[in-house]
Motif scaffolding. Structure first.
Motif, PDB file in Angstrom:
ATOM      1  N   ALA A   5       0.841  -1.197   0.000  1.00 31.93           N
ATOM      2  CA  ALA A   5       0.000   0.000   0.000  1.00 31.93           C
ATOM      3  C   ALA A   5       0.874   1.244   0.000  1.00 31.93           C
ATOM      4  N   THR A   6       0.412   2.272  -0.700  1.00 31.04           N
ATOM      5  CA  THR A   6       1.229   3.457  -0.924  1.00 31.04           C
ATOM      6  C   THR A   6       1.721   4.087   0.364  1.00 31.04           C
ATOM      7  N   ALA A   7       0.807   4.442   1.262  1.00 29.48           N
ATOM      8  CA  ALA A   7       1.197   5.159   2.474  1.00 29.48           C
ATOM      9  C   ALA A   7       2.145   4.322   3.325  1.00 29.48           C
ATOM     10  N   ALA A   8       1.800   3.051   3.526  1.00 34.21           N
ATOM     11  CA  ALA A   8       2.634   2.184   4.354  1.00 34.21           C
ATOM     12  C   ALA A   8       4.017   2.007   3.739  1.00 34.21           C
ATOM     13  N   ARG A   9       4.050   1.788   2.418  1.00 42.55           N
ATOM     14  CA  ARG A   9       5.338   1.603   1.751  1.00 42.55           C
ATOM     15  C   ARG A   9       6.203   2.855   1.836  1.00 42.55           C
ATOM     16  N   ASN A  10       5.614   4.005   1.558  1.00 38.43           N
ATOM     17  CA  ASN A  10       6.387   5.248   1.584  1.00 38.43           C
ATOM     18  C   ASN A  10       6.863   5.598   2.979  1.00 38.43           C
ATOM     19  N   LEU A  11       6.009   5.366   3.978  1.00 42.31           N
ATOM     20  CA  LEU A  11       6.429   5.634   5.357  1.00 42.31           C
ATOM     21  C   LEU A  11       7.538   4.679   5.784  1.00 42.31           C
ATOM     22  N   ARG A  12       7.424   3.425   5.378  1.00 38.21           N
ATOM     23  CA  ARG A  12       8.446   2.449   5.736  1.00 38.21           C
ATOM     24  C   ARG A  12       9.798   2.836   5.131  1.00 38.21           C
ATOM     25  N   ARG A  13       9.783   3.239   3.873  1.00 31.32           N
ATOM     26  CA  ARG A  13      11.024   3.658   3.227  1.00 31.32           C
ATOM     27  C   ARG A  13      11.575   4.928   3.854  1.00 31.32           C
ATOM     28  N   PHE A  14      10.690   5.834   4.217  1.00 28.88           N
ATOM     29  CA  PHE A  14      11.133   7.060   4.877  1.00 28.88           C
ATOM     30  C   PHE A  14      11.813   6.735   6.201  1.00 28.88           C
ATOM     31  N   VAL A  15      11.190   5.882   7.002  1.00 28.95           N
ATOM     32  CA  VAL A  15      11.768   5.505   8.289  1.00 28.95           C
ATOM     33  C   VAL A  15      13.103   4.798   8.091  1.00 28.95           C
ATOM     34  N   GLN A  16      13.204   3.960   7.093  1.00 32.85           N
ATOM     35  CA  GLN A  16      14.462   3.274   6.824  1.00 32.85           C
ATOM     36  C   GLN A  16      15.561   4.275   6.481  1.00 32.85           C
ATOM     37  N   GLY A  17      15.203   5.308   5.708  1.00 27.45           N
ATOM     38  CA  GLY A  17      16.184   6.339   5.375  1.00 27.45           C
ATOM     39  C   GLY A  17      16.649   7.101   6.590  1.00 27.45           C
ATOM     40  N   VAL A  18      15.716   7.436   7.469  1.00 26.43           N
ATOM     41  CA  VAL A  18      16.086   8.140   8.703  1.00 26.43           C
ATOM     42  C   VAL A  18      16.967   7.251   9.568  1.00 26.43           C
ATOM     43  N   ARG A  19      16.628   5.976   9.632  1.00 21.98           N
ATOM     44  CA  ARG A  19      17.424   5.034  10.428  1.00 21.98           C
ATOM     45  C   ARG A  19      18.840   4.901   9.872  1.00 21.98           C
ATOM     46  N   SER A  20      18.966   4.846   8.553  1.00 19.12           N
ATOM     47  CA  SER A  20      20.289   4.747   7.936  1.00 19.12           C
ATOM     48  C   SER A  20      21.129   5.978   8.250  1.00 19.12           C
ATOM     49  N   ARG A  21      20.490   7.144   8.221  1.00 24.07           N
ATOM     50  CA  ARG A  21      21.220   8.361   8.531  1.00 24.07           C
ATOM     51  C   ARG A  21      21.635   8.379  10.006  1.00 24.07           C
ATOM     52  N   GLU A  22      20.757   7.844  10.861  1.00 25.58           N
ATOM     53  CA  GLU A  22      21.097   7.787  12.287  1.00 25.58           C
ATOM     54  C   GLU A  22      22.316   6.888  12.509  1.00 25.58           C
TER      55      GLU A  22
END
Length: 505
Positions: free
Chosen positions: A477-494
Motif C-alpha cells: 500500500a502506498t502510504a505504508a510503503r512510503n512511510l516504511r522507506r522514509f523511516v528506513q532512510g532516517v534510520r540509515s542516517r542515524e
C-alpha cells in the motif's frame, strides 16, 4: 528512534500531525522501537487535554499524556499561551512572535526529552514552523517538512515563489480575469479563481510561507554539503496519495514529494486530541443509526471559519427547503455571532428533522452509512475524509487552499459540486439547495457523482493498506510503503551519524 513532530495550534495541523505520529510508530520494523512525541503550543495542549495540562506553566518538556498508540504529547510556547486571538493581534504580529520565542522553547523541549532518556533522532514540522529545522541542525539530527495541504497547492506555491510568470500574473489579475488558466505543468485545470487566497490578496502569512520553502531548500543543501553529496533534492512529506494527485506530485522539479496519506483517522482508535469538546451528549451517532442509508445532509465548516449571521440564516433556510434529515455543526464560538438576536437566535431550530451540535467526531459521522452528502468549506482534512469515506460533497470554500481543493474535487475527481458565492461572499440557500440536489438527487449526473465517490473511497482504502470493506491487503500500500522507506532512510542516517561520532572518539 524518536520522532519529534512539531505542529502549530490549528486543528488543521494538529489532526494530520497526530495521525502521522501514530503512522510512524506503526511503521517500525521487527526489532526496532519507534517513539513519537507530538509537540503543540501550550494553548492547544490545554484545549486538547483539559485538566491534564493545567499545571504546565511554560510547558516545555512536560509530557502530558501517552496515548495507547505509542504517541506522547508535549508543549512548547508560540508566544500566545492563552491562545491567539486574531481580533486583538494581526497575522504578521503572530508570525513575528512565533519566530521570536518558538526556537528557544522548542530547544528546551528537546533538552527536556533528552533528560528523560528519550533524545530526539528526527524532527518533523508543519506550517509556519521553519525554525524547527534550525533546532534539528543544532541537535545534529535530520528535519523534514510535513505539508498538510494537497500536493497541487504545494506546487502552486513553489512555482509562484520561483517566479513562474504566468502563475504570478494570474494571481495578480484574478479580479480582472478569474477564469484565466494557471500555467503550471500538471495543473492546467486550475483557474485564477482557484488559487490559494494567500496569493490573490494581501496576506500577512505569505512572507512566512516563502520562508518555509527557502528553509526546506537551504536545509537540503546544507545536509548535502555536510555529507559530501551533491544534487540531492529536499524531501517533503505530503498528506496525499499517489492515485489522487499523480501529476501534482510530479510537478515540483526541485523537491522530492513523498505522499504518506491520506492521513485519515481510524474511527475506532481516534479518541481525543480535538481542540473542541465533542457534543457527545446530543446522541448524534444514535440519531444517525435511525436514519435511512445515504439520506442525511452533514454540514460543517471546520474549526476556523466564523460564519456571518446572514450565512447561517442561508444554511438554515436551505435545510428547511431541502426537507432532508441533517446534522449541522455550529461551533459554540459561532452561535453568538450577531449579538443577541436576528439569525443567530433562530438558527438552532430549523424546521424539519435534524440535529444541530457544537462539535462532533467528523470521521465517525462521514463513515456512517446514513450520511449522503457533506456540505463543507473544503479544508484539506475534510476533503480527504470525504474522499476516504466515499461521501459526495457540496463545497463552499472560504480561504487559503480551500478553493483549490474544491476545484480538484469537482473537476479532477468528480466527487462533488462547488456552490458559488454571491458578491458579498455569502452562499445563498438556493445555491446550496442546488448543490445538494446535484449530488443526492435522482439525475444521471448525481448518480455519476456518487459512483465516482465510491470509486475514490476504494482507492483511498488501497492507499492505506485495506480494501473498501477494511480487509487487509498486501503490504505494498502506498502510504505504508512510503512511510516504511522514509523511516528506513532516517534510520540509515542515524547509523551513519553514530558511526561518524564513534570514529571521532
Amino acid at each position: 528512534m524518536h520522532f519529534l513532530i512539531v505542529s502549530g495550534a490549528a486543528q488543521g495541523q494538529i489532526t494530520p500531525a497526530r495521525r502521522l505520529a501514530r503512522a510512524l510508530v506503526a511503521a517500525a520494523e521487527p526489532g526496532v522501537i519507534i517513539r513519537a512525541t507530538l509537540a503543540v503550543p501550550l494553548s492547544a495542549l490545554r484545549r486538547m487535554f483539559p485538566g491534564k495540562a493545567a499545571g504546565a506553566a511554560a510547558g516545555e518538556g512536560a509530557v502530558v499524556l501517552s496515548d495507547g498508540a505509542g504517541v506522547d504529547y508535549a508543549a512548547f510556547t508560540d508566544g500566545f499561551d492563552d491562545g491567539f486571538q486574531p481580533e486583538r493581534c494581526d497575522g504578521a504580529a503572530f508570525v513575528g512572535r512565533l519566530q521570536l520565542v518558538g526556537p528557544a522553547s522548542l530547544a528546551r523541549l528537546a533538552a527536556a526529552l533528552r533528560a528523560r532518556g528519550r533524545p530526539v533522532t528526527c524532527v518533523v514540522y508543519t506550517l509556519l514552523l521553519p525554525f524547527a529545522a534550525a533546532v534539528a541542525r543544532d541537535l545534529d539530527v535530520p528535519a523534514y517538512f510535513f505539508w498538510t495541504m494537497p500536493a497541487a497547492v504545494l506546487s502552486v506555491y513553489y512555482h509562484y515563489f520561483h517566479g513562474r510568470h504566468g502563475l504570478v500574473d494570474a494571481a495578480a489579475g484574478v479580479r480582472d480575469d478569474p477564469n484565466r488558466r494557471v500555467q503550471v505543468p500538471g495543473l492546467e485545470f486550475l483557474r485564477a479563481r482557484d488559487l490559494p487566497s494567500l496569493l490573490t490578496g494581501p496576506s500577512p502569512y505569505l512572507p512566512a510561507f516563502r520562508e518555509m520553502f527557502h528553509v526546506v531548500e537551504a536545509t537540503a543543501a546544507a545536509s548535502c554539503h555536510a555529507h559530501g553529496q551533491s544534487g540531492a533534492k529536499p524531501r517533503v512529506l505530503v498528506n496525499t496519495f499517489d492515485a489522487l494527485e499523480p501529476k501534482a506530485l510530479a510537478s515540483v522539479p526541485g523537491i522530492d514529494l513523498i505522499p504518506v496519506g491520506p492521513m485519515v483517522t481510524d474511527t475506532e482508535a481516534d479518541d481525543g486530541g480535538d481542540l473542541f469538546e465533542q457534543d457527545d451528549g446530543a446522541g448524534y451517532m444514535q440519531w444517525l443509526d435511525k436514519q435511512q442509508d445515504a439520506s442525511v445532509v452533514y454540514v460543517a465548516f471546520g474549526s476556523l471559519a466564523v460564519l456571518s449571521p446572514r450565512q447561517l440564516e442561508e444554511i438554515r433556510r436551505c435545510l428547511e427547503v431541502t426537507g432532508r434529515p441533517f446534522l449541522w455543526v455550529v461551533r459554540r464560538d459561532n452561535r453568538d455571532v450577531g449579538g443577541g438576536g436576528g439569525a443567530a437566535t433562530g438558527l438552532l431550530t430549523p424546521a424539519g428533522g435534524g440535529m444541530v451540535v457544537e462539535w462532533c467526531s467528523q470521521a465517525r459521522v462521514l463513515a456512517h452509512r446514513a450520511v449522503g452528502c457533506f456540505v463543507t468549506h473544503c479544508g484539506w482534512n475534510s476533503t480527504l475524509e470525504t474522499v476516504a469515506c466515499g461521501v459526495p460533497a457540496v463545497m463552499a470554500p472560504q480561504w487559503s487552499d480551500q478553493a483549490t481543493n474544491a476545484r480538484m474535487a469537482e473537476a479532477r475527481w468528480g466527487v462533488g459540486v462547488r456552490a458559488e458565492a454571491a458578491a458579498d461572499g455569502t452562499v445563498l440557500s438556493s445555491e446550496l439547495s442546488r448543490g445538494i440536489d446535484a449530488v443526492m438527487g435522482d439525475s444521471d449526473g448525481a448518480r455519476a457523482i456518487r459512483r465516482r465517490a465510491r470509486t475514490w473511497k476504494a482507492r483511498a482504502a488501497m492507499a492505506l493498506g485495506a480494501t473498501a470493506d477494511d480487509a487487509e491487503v498486501d503490504g505494498d500500500a502506498t502510504a505504508a510503503r512510503n512511510l516504511r522507506r522514509f523511516v528506513q532512510g532516517v534510520r540509515s542516517r542515524e547509523r551513519e551519524r553514530e558511526q561518524k561520532k564513534a570514529g571521532q572518539s
